[in-house]
Structure formats: C-alpha cells, structure tokens
Write an enzyme that holds these catalytic residues in place. Structure first.
Site, mmCIF file in Angstrom:
data_model
loop_
_atom_site.group_PDB
_atom_site.id
_atom_site.type_symbol
_atom_site.label_atom_id
_atom_site.label_comp_id
_atom_site.label_asym_id
_atom_site.label_seq_id
_atom_site.Cartn_x
_atom_site.Cartn_y
_atom_site.Cartn_z
ATOM 1 N N GLU A 30 -5.125 -5.020 10.946
ATOM 2 C CA GLU A 30 -4.056 -4.030 11.091
ATOM 3 C C GLU A 30 -4.303 -3.127 12.438
ATOM 4 O OE1 GLU A 30 -2.113 -2.998 7.181
ATOM 5 O OE2 GLU A 30 -4.046 -1.600 7.299
ATOM 6 N N GLY A 88 2.625 2.082 10.902
ATOM 7 C CA GLY A 88 3.578 3.203 10.661
ATOM 8 C C GLY A 88 4.472 3.719 12.062
ATOM 9 N N ASN A 116 0.866 -1.154 -0.111
ATOM 10 C CA ASN A 116 -0.063 -0.050 -0.057
ATOM 11 C C ASN A 116 0.902 1.378 0.035
ATOM 12 O OD1 ASN A 116 -1.804 1.962 0.454
ATOM 13 N ND2 ASN A 116 -2.252 1.333 2.470
ATOM 14 N N HIS A 154 -9.428 1.208 5.245
ATOM 15 C CA HIS A 154 -8.167 1.184 5.778
ATOM 16 C C HIS A 154 -8.368 2.269 7.061
ATOM 17 C CE1 HIS A 154 -4.241 2.556 6.709
ATOM 18 N NE2 HIS A 154 -3.831 1.588 5.836
HETATM 19 P P1 PGA Z 1 3.013 0.100 7.737
HETATM 20 O O1 PGA Z 1 1.514 0.388 7.248
HETATM 21 O O2 PGA Z 1 3.595 -1.016 7.080
HETATM 22 O O3 PGA Z 1 3.809 1.214 7.368
HETATM 23 O O4 PGA Z 1 2.799 0.258 9.062
HETATM 24 C C1 PGA Z 1 0.599 -0.644 7.038
HETATM 25 C C2 PGA Z 1 -0.784 -0.421 6.357
HETATM 26 O O5 PGA Z 1 -1.137 1.202 6.786
HETATM 27 O O6 PGA Z 1 -1.254 -0.904 5.464
#
Ligand code: PGA
Length: 251
Positions: free
Chosen positions: A164, A170, A9, A94
């Site tokens: 998630e 992040g 993504n 998301h």
């Molecule tokens: P990340 O994001 O791998 O940067 O933690 C995952 C996502 O939001 O799908």
C-alpha cells in the site's frame, strides 16, 4: 497456488449497529461460491456481532491490529488470545499504525509472529511514502519493511502481504497497475530470496490504496497481484460487493 482475495478495512468507522448492517448487506451481495476469498475487518468492538452476522456466509473476519503479548497490563490493547476464536486474519503494520501510532518494524515483526503463533494469518502491510518514491528509494524502503516484518518467520501459504503506497491511501490517487505490479514483482523476488521459490509462490500479494470497482480489474490482471486491501470503498456495501464481483470476473 495463491488465494485471490478482497479484504475490506473499515478502519475507525461504524458503530456496532452500523457494522452489523454493513456486514448483512455485504453477505447478501457476495455469492459464497465465488473464487475470491472475502474478508472484512471491522473495529474490535464489532467483531463478535459481525461474526454472528456472517455465520455461514463464507466471508472471513479480520482484526485491524493486535498486541504482541498474549495477556497482561497493557491497557486498551487486544491480544491474539482474544481474537483467535473470532478472526482468521489480522492486519499488521498498516501505514496508519506506523505513522500515527509510531509502530516500528520491530514491533510489526513481533505482531506478525504473535498472529502466526496463534494460528491466524497476518496481513502484513508495507509501502513507501511520496517523499520516498520521489527520492527514488521506494523499492529499498518496501524491501526493508518486508524483510524486517518477516524476520524469523517462514513466509509461505500462511502469510498475506499488502503493498500500500502511502501516497495512494485515501487520496483517490491510486498507483497505476503497472507501478503496483513492478513493486509486487520486487516483493515476490524478495520473498524468493527469503524463503525460496515454492514458499514465495504461496504468499498472496494484495494491492491497497484507493481501490474501487473501476480500477480493481486492472490490478487483478497483473502477474503478481492476487487481490486488494480496500479502505474507503469497503464502507459502502454496493461498491465493496462490486469490487468482489469484478475481482472474481463476474462483475
Ligand atoms: P483506501 O485505504 O482504499 O481508502 O485508500 C486503503 C487502506 O488503507 O487499506
């Protein structure tokens, strides 16, 4: 049989030129006989360019969001009609869409249905906040998002669910494989309750939240985890390709 898959993504990153370059590098690194499906989700504006870059690469394309209506006066929005000849997948619900753009479970459900009606596969994202986990309601929150997101939908082979946890996205603070697996088992059980054993067994479940080449192997070993949704690490071709290799057992 569920499909193992790694989804990148790209969020609101890359110009069209950068997206083409990133897709080219990823296509060079990923072997097309891999047993893991690979999907990249660039920004809308780069989808057509990346589609032509990825032609014959075996890598699939996904959108990061969609509007549930097919056409009309919805300034700035993109419909399934516009995506269907370009993408196979659409990320729906998301956590950034839910929190920043205030998308409700009802809105997410309309999007899931629109994507399915158009013949694409929704990647339905669900996950609890840190506050909810610490308050002990993580399972209930995730189950509710799953049930409401899939209301009126036959959940089976054509659905992907990404768990998630918001606190892991992040942040560099990934959920341990055990925590992720415990929630995935609950998600699978909920899918059984919704649509029966057979249908539930066909839904691919992805973990997302600070996935990288170093930790993806631990998730892939879990009974109910079929892959990963990768944000930050998908913007670097080398690390994304390495994630795919580790997931495929060739890394
Ligand atoms: P990340 O994001 O791998 O940067 O933690 C995952 C996502 O939001 O799908």
């Amino acid at each position: 049989m569920t499909i193992s898959m790694i989804v990148g993504n790209w969020k609101m990153n890359t110009t069209v030129d950068e997206a083409e370059a990133l897709a080219t590098q990823i296509a060079c690194g990923v072997s097309d006989d891999s047993n893991v499906g690979v999907v990249v989700c660039p920004p809308f504006i780069s989808l057509v360019a990346v589609q032509s870059t990825l032609k014959n690469s075996g890598i699939s394309l996904g959108a990061q969001d969609v509007h549930h209506e097919v056409s009309g006066a919805f300034t700035g929005a993109v419909s399934t009609n516009m995506l269907v000849n370009i993408c196979q997948y659409v990320i729906v619900g998301h956590s950034e869409r839910r929190s920043i753009f205030r998308e409700s479970d009802a809105a997410v459900n309309l999007k899931v249905k629109a994507v399915l009606t158009a013949g694409m596969t929704p990647i339905l994202c669900i996950g609890e906040s840190l506050e909810e986990r610490e308050g002990g309601s993580a399972e209930a929150v995730v189950e509710s998002q799953l049930r409401l997101g899939l209301e009126g939908v036959e959940a089976g082979a054509g659905i992907v669910v990404a768990y998630e946890p918001v606190w892991a996205i992040g942040t560099g603070r990934s959920a341990s494989p055990e925590i992720a697996q415990a929630m995935m088992a609950h998600i699978r059980q909920t899918l059984v309750a919704i649509g029966g054993e057979e249908a539930a067994a066909e839904v691919s479940l992805l973990y997302g939240g600070s996935v990288n080449a170093g930790n993806v192997g631990g998730y892939m070993e879990q009974a109910d985890i079929n892959g990963a949704l990768v944000g930050g690490a998908s913007l670097n071709a080398e690390s994304f390709v390495e994630i795919v290799r580790v997931a495929a057992g060739t890394g």
